[in-house]
Scaffold this motif. Structure first.
Motif, PDB file in Angstrom:
ATOM      1  N   LEU A   1       0.831  -1.209   0.000  1.00  0.00           N
ATOM      2  CA  LEU A   1       0.000   0.000   0.000  1.00  0.00           C
ATOM      3  C   LEU A   1       0.862   1.255   0.000  1.00  0.00           C
ATOM      4  O   LEU A   1       0.524   2.246  -0.660  1.00  0.00           O
ATOM      5  CB  LEU A   1      -0.948  -0.021   1.199  1.00  0.00           C
ATOM      6  N   ARG A   2       1.990   1.227   0.695  1.00  0.00           N
ATOM      7  CA  ARG A   2       2.910   2.364   0.712  1.00  0.00           C
ATOM      8  C   ARG A   2       3.457   2.634  -0.689  1.00  0.00           C
ATOM      9  O   ARG A   2       3.511   3.773  -1.142  1.00  0.00           O
ATOM     10  CB  ARG A   2       4.054   2.118   1.699  1.00  0.00           C
ATOM     11  N   LEU A   3       3.852   1.561  -1.398  1.00  0.00           N
ATOM     12  CA  LEU A   3       4.355   1.736  -2.766  1.00  0.00           C
ATOM     13  C   LEU A   3       3.278   2.339  -3.671  1.00  0.00           C
ATOM     14  O   LEU A   3       3.566   3.213  -4.490  1.00  0.00           O
ATOM     15  CB  LEU A   3       4.831   0.409  -3.341  1.00  0.00           C
ATOM     16  N   LEU A   4       2.054   1.866  -3.535  1.00  0.00           N
ATOM     17  CA  LEU A   4       0.959   2.411  -4.342  1.00  0.00           C
ATOM     18  C   LEU A   4       0.742   3.888  -4.030  1.00  0.00           C
ATOM     19  O   LEU A   4       0.535   4.705  -4.933  1.00  0.00           O
ATOM     20  CB  LEU A   4      -0.329   1.618  -4.108  1.00  0.00           C
ATOM     21  N   GLU A   5       0.811   4.239  -2.751  1.00  0.00           N
ATOM     22  CA  GLU A   5       0.656   5.643  -2.352  1.00  0.00           C
ATOM     23  C   GLU A   5       1.790   6.511  -2.887  1.00  0.00           C
ATOM     24  O   GLU A   5       1.595   7.694  -3.160  1.00  0.00           O
ATOM     25  CB  GLU A   5       0.586   5.752  -0.827  1.00  0.00           C
ATOM     26  N   GLU A   6       2.978   5.914  -3.061  1.00  0.00           N
ATOM     27  CA  GLU A   6       4.129   6.642  -3.595  1.00  0.00           C
ATOM     28  C   GLU A   6       4.082   6.772  -5.112  1.00  0.00           C
ATOM     29  O   GLU A   6       4.970   7.367  -5.715  1.00  0.00           O
ATOM     30  CB  GLU A   6       5.429   5.949  -3.172  1.00  0.00           C
ATOM     31  N   GLY A   7       3.064   6.183  -5.725  1.00  0.00           N
ATOM     32  CA  GLY A   7       2.908   6.330  -7.166  1.00  0.00           C
ATOM     33  C   GLY A   7       3.420   5.183  -8.004  1.00  0.00           C
ATOM     34  O   GLY A   7       3.419   5.268  -9.231  1.00  0.00           O
ATOM     35  N   ILE A   8       3.867   4.095  -7.374  1.00  0.00           N
ATOM     36  CA  ILE A   8       4.270   2.910  -8.131  1.00  0.00           C
ATOM     37  C   ILE A   8       2.981   2.256  -8.631  1.00  0.00           C
ATOM     38  O   ILE A   8       2.142   1.849  -7.826  1.00  0.00           O
ATOM     39  CB  ILE A   8       5.054   1.913  -7.259  1.00  0.00           C
ATOM     40  N   LEU A   9       2.817   2.169  -9.935  1.00  0.00           N
ATOM     41  CA  LEU A   9       1.634   1.531 -10.499  1.00  0.00           C
ATOM     42  C   LEU A   9       2.086   0.296 -11.269  1.00  0.00           C
ATOM     43  O   LEU A   9       2.575   0.395 -12.389  1.00  0.00           O
ATOM     44  CB  LEU A   9       0.860   2.480 -11.402  1.00  0.00           C
TER      45      LEU A   9
END
Length: 132
Positions: free
Chosen positions: A45-53
């Motif tokens: 979830l942290r990676l997704l929040e950082e913009g990793i798609l």
């Protein structure tokens, strides 16, 4: 001709041995993809929040603190990642787990194989179905 960028696959699994086996299988059979490995749903979830798609998420079910099913529900609520295919990759083969995952819009459910060499078939399946 422009080189195609690598597809990003996120592997979420709390088991160190499973992470190693899947990572090795991707190195051997899918080096044209970038595999990012995390140990928990919170890290995903942290990676997704950082913009990793990512192109694809491989998600274990049996994880402490935030289970795979809880993580899947939260991913589906994320606007940026709501449509990213999520493949459950777990030791479970219970019909109940499959039904719960399907109700949370998991795109596929794969039971982890007993041998490292069997991952080649899983990667082939992923390429044919989700990464082509």
């Amino acid at each position: 001709m422009q080189e195609r960028s690598k597809r990003v696959i996120l592997l979420v699994d709390d088991d160190e041995d499973d992470r190693f086996i899947v990572s090795q299988a991707f190195k051997l059979h899918a080096a044209d993809n970038e595999l990012i490995v995390v140990e928990s749903g919170h890290q995903l979830l942290r990676l997704l929040e950082e913009g990793i798609l990512p192109t694809l998420i491989l998600l274990d079910l049996n994880m402490p603190i935030l289970s795979g099913l809880e993580t899947l529900a939260l991913v589906r609520q994320q606007h940026s990642a709501a449509n990213v295919p999520v493949i459950i990759l777990t030791t479970s083969d219970l019909a109940e787990d499959k039904a719960k995952a399907a109700s949370l819009q998991a795109n596929d459910f794969i039971t982890k194989p007993a041998t490292a060499s069997a991952y080649k078939l899983i990667i082939y399946h992923l390429h044919q179905r989700w990464l082509n």
